[in-house]
Motif scaffolding. Sequence first.
Motif, PDB file in Angstrom:
ATOM      1  N   UNK A  41     -30.205 -32.462 -18.371  1.00 34.46           N
ATOM      2  CA  UNK A  41     -30.715 -31.149 -17.989  1.00 34.46           C
ATOM      3  C   UNK A  41     -29.640 -30.295 -17.363  1.00 34.46           C
ATOM      4  N   UNK A  42     -28.818 -30.928 -16.492  1.00 33.94           N
ATOM      5  CA  UNK A  42     -27.712 -30.189 -15.869  1.00 33.94           C
ATOM      6  C   UNK A  42     -26.720 -29.721 -16.930  1.00 33.94           C
ATOM      7  N   UNK A  84     -25.618 -25.921 -17.441  1.00 34.30           N
ATOM      8  CA  UNK A  84     -24.224 -25.445 -17.350  1.00 34.30           C
ATOM      9  C   UNK A  84     -23.807 -24.802 -18.669  1.00 34.30           C
ATOM     10  N   UNK A  85     -24.183 -25.442 -19.760  1.00 38.41           N
ATOM     11  CA  UNK A  85     -23.874 -24.893 -21.086  1.00 38.41           C
ATOM     12  C   UNK A  85     -24.471 -23.495 -21.234  1.00 38.41           C
ATOM     13  N   UNK A  86     -25.726 -23.359 -20.836  1.00 43.41           N
ATOM     14  CA  UNK A  86     -26.420 -22.068 -20.942  1.00 43.41           C
ATOM     15  C   UNK A  86     -25.729 -21.017 -20.064  1.00 43.41           C
ATOM     16  N   UNK A  87     -25.366 -21.423 -18.843  1.00 43.20           N
ATOM     17  CA  UNK A  87     -24.704 -20.482 -17.930  1.00 43.20           C
ATOM     18  C   UNK A  87     -23.403 -19.972 -18.534  1.00 43.20           C
ATOM     19  N   UNK A  90     -27.086 -20.242  -8.517  1.00 46.37           N
ATOM     20  CA  UNK A  90     -28.361 -19.689  -8.990  1.00 46.37           C
ATOM     21  C   UNK A  90     -28.751 -20.317 -10.319  1.00 46.37           C
ATOM     22  N   UNK A  91     -27.761 -20.470 -11.196  1.00 43.18           N
ATOM     23  CA  UNK A  91     -28.072 -20.988 -12.529  1.00 43.18           C
ATOM     24  C   UNK A  91     -28.532 -22.439 -12.471  1.00 43.18           C
ATOM     25  N   UNK A  92     -28.036 -23.192 -11.507  1.00 41.76           N
ATOM     26  CA  UNK A  92     -28.367 -24.621 -11.454  1.00 41.76           C
ATOM     27  C   UNK A  92     -29.490 -24.935 -10.474  1.00 41.76           C
ATOM     28  N   UNK A  97     -20.334 -31.731  -7.378  1.00 42.42           N
ATOM     29  CA  UNK A  97     -19.676 -32.102  -8.628  1.00 42.42           C
ATOM     30  C   UNK A  97     -20.084 -31.177  -9.755  1.00 42.42           C
ATOM     31  N   UNK A  98     -21.352 -30.829  -9.803  1.00 44.91           N
ATOM     32  CA  UNK A  98     -21.826 -29.953 -10.879  1.00 44.91           C
ATOM     33  C   UNK A  98     -21.172 -28.578 -10.766  1.00 44.91           C
TER      34      UNK A  98
END
Length: 343
Positions: free
Chosen positions: A124-125, A129-132, A146-148, A160-161
């Motif tokens: 999901x992360x 991240x890909x979408x962001x 905000x995106x995560x 880390x993310x």
Amino acid sequence: MTDELLNHPGALTGDVRPTASYALRVNGVERPVTDAWIGESLLYVLRERLGLAGAKDGCEQGECGACSIQVDGQLVNGCLVPAALAADSEINTVEGLPGAGGASDVQQALADSGAVQCGYCTPGLAMAVHDLLQRNHRPGEVEARQALCGNLCRCTGYRGALAAVQAVADAREAALEAELEAAERAAAAGPAAEHAPPAAAEPPHPDPGGELPLYADSELWHEADQLVPPQPPTAQDDDTLRAGGYAYPPTPPHGTAVPGAWTGPDAFAAPGGFPAPDAFAAPDAFAAAGTDPFGTTTYHDAGPYDGTVYATDGYGTDGYGTPYPGHDATPAHGIRLPEDENA
Ligand code: FES
Ligand code: FES
């Protein structure tokens, strides 16, 4: 829909539920779904009917983000989307992240930055991240947070993310710049360059990090030769040559007055050895001013240097001016040397 279900002949006994057959386009591939209850979530259909178990089932109520996928380019929680409604949509799951046969750059960055512990939140992360980064190639930290914020990680935390977001953004930017530079070079070379034979590769630098010592017979030596104009021969020893040709001043014999060097009665120069009566008695930088660098203490100034030269090495003594038995070749510190009387 509720009325339809309640009016359905089998609604009250629960043995008949409306079904539908449709096709989902997942990661660019058409996937048929047959006789599926129309209430099945997209997450359920992906995992249980199509065998795409990348999206995880965490809460089934849109809270954890473990089921994040893209539907028509929008990041959604797969557990909240009825699969039948996504029949005409483009669906992207973590299995479709571009990775040249392996992990995508986003997945690799998550792993490299220590964002993965149990891994349940990771697909999901990765999608988040890909979408962001699809929407924003250079997100700031607030934008990344905000995106995560819809993706919960119960083990690792989010440092880390967030680092992974920046790492991927940096790497993609660097790759893009390199690509543009290559394109500019090709355009500047003109069409003839397209047919020219490839330029011979430059030989690798023998010491790109500059870590090897310079030896007089090495390639690096010759390179250094070209950079530094040849110097007239000096009194250099082999060590000096090996150090790259720098002409160190020859070491004066012990007891010789060296201009600018410390030759006054220092702590070790006093007759009788250490401690000297006044360690700061010589006209040094501090004593000349009469104060220490902080201006608080006045040192005794012994006055101008009188030209006296003292033996400066400790060989043959115990370091305090006392000769070792059988080692009396060198006079003790503070002993005036006869040959230096007039130095
Ligand atoms: Fe979908 Fe948690 S399983 S948000
Ligand atoms: Fe375990 Fe995130 S690594 S929930």
